[in-house]
Design a protein around this motif. Structure first.
Motif, PDB file in Angstrom:
ATOM      1  N   LEU A 137       0.834  -1.208   0.000  1.00  0.00           N
ATOM      2  CA  LEU A 137       0.000   0.000   0.000  1.00  0.00           C
ATOM      3  C   LEU A 137       0.868   1.258   0.000  1.00  0.00           C
ATOM      4  O   LEU A 137       0.452   2.301  -0.499  1.00  0.00           O
ATOM      5  CB  LEU A 137      -0.947   0.015   1.207  1.00  0.00           C
ATOM      6  CG  LEU A 137      -2.281  -0.697   0.952  1.00  0.00           C
ATOM      7  CD1 LEU A 137      -2.114  -2.200   0.949  1.00  0.00           C
ATOM      8  CD2 LEU A 137      -3.327  -0.272   1.948  1.00  0.00           C
ATOM      9  N   GLY A 138       2.071   1.148   0.526  1.00  0.00           N
ATOM     10  CA  GLY A 138       2.983   2.290   0.534  1.00  0.00           C
ATOM     11  C   GLY A 138       3.566   2.613  -0.825  1.00  0.00           C
ATOM     12  O   GLY A 138       4.237   3.638  -0.999  1.00  0.00           O
ATOM     13  N   LYS A 139       3.308   1.756  -1.797  1.00  0.00           N
ATOM     14  CA  LYS A 139       3.752   2.017  -3.175  1.00  0.00           C
ATOM     15  C   LYS A 139       2.668   2.727  -3.975  1.00  0.00           C
ATOM     16  O   LYS A 139       2.886   3.114  -5.119  1.00  0.00           O
ATOM     17  CB  LYS A 139       4.112   0.703  -3.879  1.00  0.00           C
ATOM     18  CG  LYS A 139       5.010  -0.202  -3.045  1.00  0.00           C
ATOM     19  CD  LYS A 139       5.861  -1.097  -3.890  1.00  0.00           C
ATOM     20  CE  LYS A 139       7.017  -0.385  -4.370  1.00  0.00           C
ATOM     21  NZ  LYS A 139       8.262  -0.603  -4.604  1.00  0.00           N
ATOM     22  N   LEU A 140       1.488   2.829  -3.407  1.00  0.00           N
ATOM     23  CA  LEU A 140       0.346   3.386  -4.133  1.00  0.00           C
ATOM     24  C   LEU A 140       0.213   4.889  -3.889  1.00  0.00           C
ATOM     25  O   LEU A 140       0.697   5.419  -2.892  1.00  0.00           O
ATOM     26  CB  LEU A 140      -0.941   2.704  -3.663  1.00  0.00           C
ATOM     27  CG  LEU A 140      -1.005   1.184  -3.834  1.00  0.00           C
ATOM     28  CD1 LEU A 140      -2.245   0.627  -3.152  1.00  0.00           C
ATOM     29  CD2 LEU A 140      -0.988   0.811  -5.319  1.00  0.00           C
ATOM     30  N   TYR A 141      -0.479   5.535  -4.797  1.00  0.00           N
ATOM     31  CA  TYR A 141      -0.972   6.898  -4.598  1.00  0.00           C
ATOM     32  C   TYR A 141      -2.495   6.796  -4.521  1.00  0.00           C
ATOM     33  O   TYR A 141      -3.098   6.007  -5.258  1.00  0.00           O
ATOM     34  CB  TYR A 141      -0.554   7.798  -5.757  1.00  0.00           C
ATOM     35  CG  TYR A 141       0.943   7.940  -5.857  1.00  0.00           C
ATOM     36  CD1 TYR A 141       1.602   9.020  -5.272  1.00  0.00           C
ATOM     37  CD2 TYR A 141       1.703   6.975  -6.503  1.00  0.00           C
ATOM     38  CE1 TYR A 141       2.983   9.137  -5.334  1.00  0.00           C
ATOM     39  CE2 TYR A 141       3.086   7.074  -6.561  1.00  0.00           C
ATOM     40  CZ  TYR A 141       3.726   8.160  -5.980  1.00  0.00           C
ATOM     41  OH  TYR A 141       5.091   8.257  -6.029  1.00  0.00           O
ATOM     42  N   LEU A 142      -3.095   7.553  -3.607  1.00  0.00           N
ATOM     43  CA  LEU A 142      -4.538   7.472  -3.428  1.00  0.00           C
ATOM     44  C   LEU A 142      -5.127   8.870  -3.544  1.00  0.00           C
ATOM     45  O   LEU A 142      -4.590   9.826  -2.966  1.00  0.00           O
ATOM     46  CB  LEU A 142      -4.860   6.890  -2.042  1.00  0.00           C
ATOM     47  CG  LEU A 142      -4.233   5.523  -1.724  1.00  0.00           C
ATOM     48  CD1 LEU A 142      -4.634   5.068  -0.332  1.00  0.00           C
ATOM     49  CD2 LEU A 142      -4.650   4.462  -2.739  1.00  0.00           C
ATOM     50  N   ASP A 143      -6.209   8.989  -4.296  1.00  0.00           N
ATOM     51  CA  ASP A 143      -6.825  10.308  -4.322  1.00  0.00           C
ATOM     52  C   ASP A 143      -7.511  10.563  -2.978  1.00  0.00           C
ATOM     53  O   ASP A 143      -7.672   9.649  -2.157  1.00  0.00           O
ATOM     54  CB  ASP A 143      -7.760  10.486  -5.529  1.00  0.00           C
ATOM     55  CG  ASP A 143      -9.065   9.723  -5.424  1.00  0.00           C
ATOM     56  OD1 ASP A 143      -9.531   9.481  -4.300  1.00  0.00           O
ATOM     57  OD2 ASP A 143      -9.635   9.385  -6.466  1.00  0.00           O
ATOM     58  N   ALA A 144      -7.856  11.813  -2.753  1.00  0.00           N
ATOM     59  CA  ALA A 144      -8.458  12.198  -1.466  1.00  0.00           C
ATOM     60  C   ALA A 144      -9.967  12.379  -1.630  1.00  0.00           C
ATOM     61  O   ALA A 144     -10.576  13.255  -1.016  1.00  0.00           O
ATOM     62  CB  ALA A 144      -7.794  13.464  -0.937  1.00  0.00           C
ATOM     63  N   VAL A 145     -10.566  11.526  -2.453  1.00  0.00           N
ATOM     64  CA  VAL A 145     -11.999  11.611  -2.730  1.00  0.00           C
ATOM     65  C   VAL A 145     -12.724  10.627  -1.809  1.00  0.00           C
ATOM     66  O   VAL A 145     -13.120   9.542  -2.217  1.00  0.00           O
ATOM     67  CB  VAL A 145     -12.277  11.318  -4.219  1.00  0.00           C
ATOM     68  CG1 VAL A 145     -13.767  11.473  -4.522  1.00  0.00           C
ATOM     69  CG2 VAL A 145     -11.463  12.256  -5.098  1.00  0.00           C
ATOM     70  N   ALA A 146     -12.831  10.987  -0.540  1.00  0.00           N
ATOM     71  CA  ALA A 146     -13.446  10.093   0.450  1.00  0.00           C
ATOM     72  C   ALA A 146     -14.502  10.810   1.284  1.00  0.00           C
ATOM     73  O   ALA A 146     -15.161  10.179   2.095  1.00  0.00           O
ATOM     74  CB  ALA A 146     -12.388   9.500   1.370  1.00  0.00           C
ATOM     75  N   TYR A 147     -14.642  12.136   1.114  1.00  0.00           N
ATOM     76  CA  TYR A 147     -15.752  12.901   1.689  1.00  0.00           C
ATOM     77  C   TYR A 147     -15.726  13.037   3.211  1.00  0.00           C
ATOM     78  O   TYR A 147     -16.695  13.522   3.784  1.00  0.00           O
ATOM     79  CB  TYR A 147     -17.107  12.325   1.226  1.00  0.00           C
ATOM     80  CG  TYR A 147     -17.199  12.206  -0.279  1.00  0.00           C
ATOM     81  CD1 TYR A 147     -17.549  13.317  -1.048  1.00  0.00           C
ATOM     82  CD2 TYR A 147     -16.862  11.035  -0.937  1.00  0.00           C
ATOM     83  CE1 TYR A 147     -17.591  13.234  -2.430  1.00  0.00           C
ATOM     84  CE2 TYR A 147     -16.896  10.943  -2.325  1.00  0.00           C
ATOM     85  CZ  TYR A 147     -17.264  12.046  -3.064  1.00  0.00           C
ATOM     86  OH  TYR A 147     -17.291  11.963  -4.427  1.00  0.00           O
ATOM     87  N   GLY A 148     -14.639  12.604   3.860  1.00  0.00           N
ATOM     88  CA  GLY A 148     -14.598  12.728   5.319  1.00  0.00           C
ATOM     89  C   GLY A 148     -13.174  12.824   5.826  1.00  0.00           C
ATOM     90  O   GLY A 148     -12.268  12.162   5.292  1.00  0.00           O
ATOM     91  N   SER A 149     -12.953  13.626   6.856  1.00  0.00           N
ATOM     92  CA  SER A 149     -11.592  13.816   7.349  1.00  0.00           C
ATOM     93  C   SER A 149     -11.075  12.600   8.120  1.00  0.00           C
ATOM     94  O   SER A 149      -9.878  12.308   8.081  1.00  0.00           O
ATOM     95  CB  SER A 149     -11.508  15.075   8.217  1.00  0.00           C
ATOM     96  OG  SER A 149     -12.432  15.008   9.268  1.00  0.00           O
TER      97      SER A 149
END
Lengths: 382, 382
Positions: free
Chosen positions: A278-290
């Motif tokens: 998972l540390g090799k991935l990039y994740l968008d911040a489209v999750a709608y919650g902090s």
């Protein structure tokens, strides 16, 4: 100034050529006219679809949306289901045409500003398309990789989860992963199919279940199958950006690691604990919650603990995971139900970033824009 | 002393009567003999299954496992797939028989200790079974609810996700929810079916994908459909315990809320924001990682912010969510691949609780046992 830019990495377009293709079709995916209103029908088992208009194809509308929400740069991608429904030869020619269209869409668009210390920074960049359909030749796909790599404003490619028909854990994709890795293109992995619709039952819940659950389940499954196939062991420099903050992979990653450890078929297959990848991935911040974003950041931050031979006791700091997370809007999807100055979905995602406990002001700026500039090497001197 | 007890709320048994039933069957679910080794085949599309033995049915083995891991009390439940494969009349009679068997399994077992200030506390309590199969009469199901409510050592019931065949969002279940709420029984919601196996592709990954992903997807879907159906608005005192820390519902809950807000079919249906309803749930702590548990605690803690009319800006404290989380092992599943003093899966879940950032020592004790004593009203003076 560059560190204060707002960059949207999850924003879609149906290029005019693609919209025309959907209008010409009589089966899903298609655009139909109903009472003088065009409607987009793309999801499996969907009937009436959703209203569509200029927001989906007109570049001026994209720029207006960006202006209204203070978005400086968008990295635009064709929306699902891409070319999945075409024959190999149609997919091949359409991919090349759409990649040219998207390069022009970006290159002939406006610049951010003449006053930054960056080299010329455009307001629009793009993710190209590969003709990933069953029975296409590897050469045809590699031709599109090469085309994208040579297009100055295309910084990666968007991809669904079916690969050549057998999913992304198919070894036939290895030459393609290799070429993508070599070209340093970012793969934006995005769902379309969800899961079998029998899971949703008989009640009418609109699009909620396939969108809220099916999409993230599909992304999670695809990323998990990639991990299990050893792709990240074979192509350690591959840069994958997962839509919707990785779906549910963060919450399931320790369970996944435990299931792997307890299953004789796979227990010794991978080089590292599943959580390492998972540390090799990039994740968008489209999750709608902090809280969601903070947790995703935790999971990225802890990944190094799970490298083989690492000391798993080492405490990790949430902040360290933020450099792989990137703001996105999912525009033109999630439009507000009634007219508002700013789209609620965008405000929610911006508020979520602002309110993450444990992120510094610099972390938040990076998630809003700096990480995207680095990942896509935008605005750097040639 | 009670506050230091270790209580396992997620631990399964195939009672001897149930194991005999599985041995008598020629289709899944079944127990078969292969090279003098009994094997359990329960998952859809599973072929050879997994080895089973006394751990699955012998009470002495359960107690030995508890002793080895320092578990004082177990709240035992029949493992999946319960009675789903039986006709209505078979399901009815078998449920009543198995509930009697489980009451005897608990009542004739040992006590924790004579030295506590609690009333007699047994080491074994149970979740009973309801005959939830298609075409059964409501009266038959209510009879089992009444039986469980009257059995001194049965504190709730375990339930799959199919209800009467149409899922848990079926209004035909309303009289059953009502009776369960009235009897103050805890419903332990547990997956079995996962999602359509075509999602897992062609590679042999053992049981990893259906167990690591399919199980949590199913629980998430069932809980989401319950929320969307308004069950928690109609039965606000219903106490639902979700397996595997709620599957992926915590990570998807803000996306779910946003999808609901953006969908005209459901936008005005529920009394509260979707995230509010998570605060009505109890979640086991079977997630194998401390970041996961901390996040789940965050999501439970924030739920009150999403009550209609509440001030959403109010900051929440992670610790506040811990009182709805409860230790579990999933025994006898997740056995170690090679002999060890303690099971790795149990150690992982205990370590995860110990290492949650932001939980006090008292919070951790409560998750390990105190919350279960409260939820099930165990050991309290009559």
């Amino acid at each position: 100034m560059a560190s204060k830019l707002l960059v949207d990495v999850h924003t879609h377009v149906y290029l005019p050529r693609y919209a025309s293709l959907l209008r010409s079709r009589s089966s899903v995916p298609k655009i139909v006219s109903l009472n003088n209103q065009e409607r987009l029908v793309i999801l499996p088992n969907e009937t009436t679809g959703r209203p569509v208009g200029a927001q989906y194809w007109d570049r001026d509308e994209k720029l207006k949306f960006m202006d209204r929400h203070g978005i400086d740069v968008s990295v635009v991608s064709t929306a699902n289901p891409w070319l999945d429904f075409l024959t190999p030869s149609e997919a091949h020619s359409t991919a090349l045409e759409l990649n040219n269209d998207l390069e022009e869409y970006c290159s002939t668009g406006p610049n951010v500003s003449q006053t930054t210390n960056l080299d010329v920074l455009k307001r629009l960049y793009g993710f190209g398309l590969l003709p990933l359909v069953p029975e296409i030749s590897t050469e045809s796909v590699l031709e599109a990789v090469k085309q994208i790599a040579g297009a100055p404003h295309l910084k990666g490619l968007i991809m669904g989860t079916r690969g050549l028909g057998k999913g992304l854990d198919d070894e036939a994709l290895d030459p393609i992963w290799s070429a993508i890795e070599e070209a340093e293109l970012v793969v934006f992995l995005h769902p379309h199919y969800g899961v079998d619709s029998s899971a949703w039952g008989e009640k009418d819940n609109g699009h909620v279940l396939p969108l809220a659950l099916g999409f993230p389940f599909e992304t999670t499954t695809a990323a998990t199958r990639l991990i299990l196939s050893g792709v990240f062991d074979r192509f350690p420099r591959l840069r994958l950006l997962l839509a919707h903050s990785g779906g549910t992979l963060p919450q399931l990653s320790s369970r996944l690691a435990s299931c792997i450890d307890h299953d004789p078929v796979v227990a010794t297959r991978l080089k590292h604990d599943a959580r390492y990848y998972l540390g090799k991935l990039y994740l968008d911040a489209v999750a709608y919650g902090s809280e969601e974003l903070g947790f995703v950041s935790d999971v990225l931050a802890r990944a190094g603990r799970y490298e083989k031979g690492a000391h798993q006791e080492t405490a990790t700091v949430r902040s360290a995971g933020s450099d792989r997370m990137l703001f996105g809007t999912d525009h033109p999807f999630f439009p507000p139900l009634s007219a508002t100055e700013k789209w609620r979905s965008v405000v929610e995602n911006l508020d979520a970033i602002e309110n993450v406990q444990g992120w510094s002001a610099a972390d938040k700026d990076a998630v809003r824009g700096g990480n995207a500039l680095s990942l896509f090497k935008l605005g750097s001197k040639a």
